[in-house]
Scaffold this active site. Structure first.
Site, PDB file in Angstrom:
ATOM      1  N   MET A   1       1.143  -1.215   0.301  1.00 52.40           N
ATOM      2  CA  MET A   1       0.223   0.013  -0.015  1.00 52.40           C
ATOM      3  C   MET A   1       0.930   1.150  -0.364  1.00 52.40           C
ATOM      4  O   MET A   1       1.609   1.229   0.481  1.00 52.40           O
ATOM      5  CB  MET A   1      -0.389  -0.628   1.767  1.00 52.40           C
ATOM      6  CG  MET A   1      -1.985   0.498   1.239  1.00 52.40           C
ATOM      7  SD  MET A   1      -2.464   2.215   0.578  1.00 52.40           S
ATOM      8  CE  MET A   1      -1.913   3.123   2.377  1.00 52.40           C
ATOM      9  N   PRO A   2       0.903   2.215  -0.571  1.00 50.92           N
ATOM     10  CA  PRO A   2      -0.459   2.436  -1.958  1.00 50.92           C
ATOM     11  C   PRO A   2       0.647   1.789  -3.699  1.00 50.92           C
ATOM     12  O   PRO A   2       1.795   1.555  -3.477  1.00 50.92           O
ATOM     13  CB  PRO A   2      -0.268   3.734  -1.856  1.00 50.92           C
ATOM     14  CG  PRO A   2       0.567   3.961  -1.274  1.00 50.92           C
ATOM     15  CD  PRO A   2       1.337   4.183  -0.268  1.00 50.92           C
ATOM     16  N   PHE A   3      -0.590   1.688  -4.532  1.00 49.70           N
ATOM     17  CA  PHE A   3       0.440   1.336  -5.822  1.00 49.70           C
ATOM     18  C   PHE A   3      -0.259   1.970  -6.803  1.00 49.70           C
ATOM     19  O   PHE A   3      -1.086   2.555  -7.037  1.00 49.70           O
ATOM     20  CB  PHE A   3      -0.339   0.351  -6.361  1.00 49.70           C
ATOM     21  CG  PHE A   3       0.206  -1.107  -7.125  1.00 49.70           C
ATOM     22  CD1 PHE A   3       1.366  -1.615  -7.436  1.00 49.70           C
ATOM     23  CD2 PHE A   3      -0.227  -0.384  -8.872  1.00 49.70           C
ATOM     24  CE1 PHE A   3       1.558  -1.885  -8.455  1.00 49.70           C
ATOM     25  CE2 PHE A   3       0.386  -0.579  -9.924  1.00 49.70           C
ATOM     26  CZ  PHE A   3       1.221  -1.703  -9.765  1.00 49.70           C
TER      27      PHE A   3
ATOM     28  N   THR B   1       4.805   1.234  -3.758  1.00 52.07           N
ATOM     29  CA  THR B   1       5.789   0.709  -5.273  1.00 52.07           C
ATOM     30  C   THR B   1       4.762   1.258  -6.487  1.00 52.07           C
ATOM     31  O   THR B   1       3.827   2.319  -6.349  1.00 52.07           O
ATOM     32  CB  THR B   1       5.047  -0.921  -5.175  1.00 52.07           C
ATOM     33  OG1 THR B   1       5.084  -1.546  -4.463  1.00 52.07           O
ATOM     34  CG2 THR B   1       5.396  -1.926  -6.599  1.00 52.07           C
TER      35      THR B   1
END
Lengths: 66, 66, 66, 66, 66, 66
Positions: free
Chosen positions: D1-3, D40
């Protein structure tokens, strides 16, 4: 150009999102030398019960946090 | 690494989703030899009125099924 | 229905991908009770120089591994 | 989290991408109060002949620019 | 606004893509009453060895067709 | 094959979506020479407060329009 999609847990306040997209847009403009108006960002609010890490839904593993 | 997105009709129960992400994570770990914690899966619940097959919304064509 | 997208580092062999999509399809059919032919999976081979974790490109941080 | 997924025209140098992901990660960590390692980012290099604005491929309309 | 992504098997000629994005843009403008310049379309050319239907890679099942 | 995703501001009526997917499907079938049943389209209704252009959320900049 360019197009950015952010997938994150739901629950952020509007002012957090505002600052987030403003600052990411600035970083993109500075680094890619493109026009500000050309930067589109979509935020996708994902419920924790639809987000799995290591085979476990985040609604089970991370219930108290955003 | 890796990141998986599943788009499917909305309406599945939490326990179905739990089993689904658990088993997909296992298949990925077994085949890609990566760590379990490195596997992220997002489920996207799509309403049938936003899903078209052959030019027809699934809310019209598949109304009774999930 | 359903539609699955897997983003992962490039470099996997065809037979690994074949097994991966076969087994994920089976898991989906078993859990969602849908028809096998209705399951579409797209694999997206991402070069490590386009994949960042914690602000570092994986081509720098994870160079020797897939 | 988050992407995060960034779709942009292909042709950026590795050092531009490095700076871009580093700075976007910092903005996300600062605003969402999440851990750096949890962020990410995937960059998707799109050829101009696959990117259309206003019904025209960018390979025709924006040939000289990145 | 709006943003369209088309994932399809690789191998289409540039003139086919040009016509495709032009006509889809027109359909969107006509139906959503938005400005032509506001419509962005990205085509994603997917190799058949990365596209699975019913658990089988399309490189095995549909080798001769586009 | 092929798979289309349309991200647009939420608020369109069902009959607008019906016409939209029907006409886009026709354009794809005509240009790509594929079967009608093979065309899947997903519409993603994005709230304006999650859509940023030029660093500003559309809920602030385009409040009165769809």
């Amino acid at each position: 150009m360019p197009f950015v999609k952010i997938e994150m847990w739901e629950g952020r306040k509007p002012e957090v999102k505002q600052r987030l997209v403003k600052e990411i847009t600035k970083v993109i403009v500075d680094n890619l030398k493109c026009q500000e108006e050309a930067v589109t960002i979509i935020i996708s609010d994902i419920p924790k019960y639809n987000w799995s890490i290591g085979g476990k839904l985040a609604s089970d593993s991370f219930n108290s946090k955003i």
